[in-house]
Design an enzyme around this catalytic site. Structure first.
Site, PDB file in Angstrom:
ATOM      1  CG  HIS A   1       5.001   6.336   4.328  1.00  0.00           C
ATOM      2  ND1 HIS A   1       4.117   6.845   3.416  1.00  0.00           N
ATOM      3  CD2 HIS A   1       4.327   6.256   5.489  1.00  0.00           C
ATOM      4  CE1 HIS A   1       2.954   7.036   4.008  1.00  0.00           C
ATOM      5  NE2 HIS A   1       3.048   6.688   5.256  1.00  0.00           N
TER       6      HIS A   1
ATOM      7  NE  ARG B   1       1.585 -12.761   8.189  1.00  0.00           N
ATOM      8  CZ  ARG B   1       2.687 -12.270   7.686  1.00  0.00           C
ATOM      9  NH1 ARG B   1       2.978 -11.005   7.862  1.00  0.00           N
ATOM     10  NH2 ARG B   1       3.507 -13.020   7.011  1.00  0.00           N
TER      11      ARG B   1
ATOM     12  CB  ALA C   1      -0.942  -0.004   1.193  1.00  0.00           C
TER      13      ALA C   1
END
Ligand code: INI
Length: 156
Positions: free
Chosen positions: A89, A128, A86
């Site tokens: 950073h 997850r 996505a």
């Protein structure tokens, strides 16, 4: 073997703060459900759990620190989802979040648990959150309970 100290999985009368990132909320919602399930199945009462929502995982540490400092909670659980796909950073957000969560625990002496999913892809993050793999939130709840009880059992 000498003396062994370990924490029981008993959350009766324990108070918890949960900090949840709204970013990637389709994942973090599932993780919070896992946390609540893990805490309540081990004896925590609903009214002993306080949940704080923050915008993103970068914002998680400060809220954890404030909850931990308040002295009202036996443990704080950080819940977030940082997905590499996505963003570029990703690394900054993930590592600042992890560092800050660890610092909040070390600065206050209150266990602050890292229930943050860091994943390469959305698919991995979904796994997850309790599809192919165990729900990371449920695991974080058990970690919190065990750690609180282990620390309580260590003599001053
Ligand atoms: N926050 C997340 O929790 N997960 C992410 O994957 C993410 N990405 O991809 O950027 C993310 N960014 C927002 C960040 O946590 C802060 O809210 C923002 O930078 C403002 O401080």
């Amino acid at each position: 073997m000498g003396q062994v100290i370990e924490g029981k999985l008993d959350a009766t009368s324990l108070k918890f703060g949960i900090v949840v990132s709204r970013y990637n909320s389709f994942i973090t919602k599932r993780l919070v459900e896992g946390v609540m399930d893990g805490l309540s199945r081990h004896g925590a009462a609903d009214e002993d759990i306080t949940t704080v929502y923050v915008p993103g995982s970068f914002e998680i540490p400060l809220a954890c620190l404030k909850l931990a400092r308040s002295g009202r909670y036996h443990a704080v659980i950080a819940v977030g989802a940082v997905i590499r796909g996505a963003t570029s950073h990703f690394q900054f957000v993930a590592s600042e979040c992890a560092k800050g969560v660890a610092q909040a625990g070390l600065q206050t002496g209150v266990p602050v648990i890292f229930g943050v999913v860091t994943a390469e892809t959305i698919e991995q993050a979904i796994e997850r959150a309790g599809t192919k793999l165990p729900n990371r939130g449920f695991e974080a709840a058990l970690t919190a309970i065990e750690q609180v009880n282990a620390l309580k059992a260590i003599p001053e």
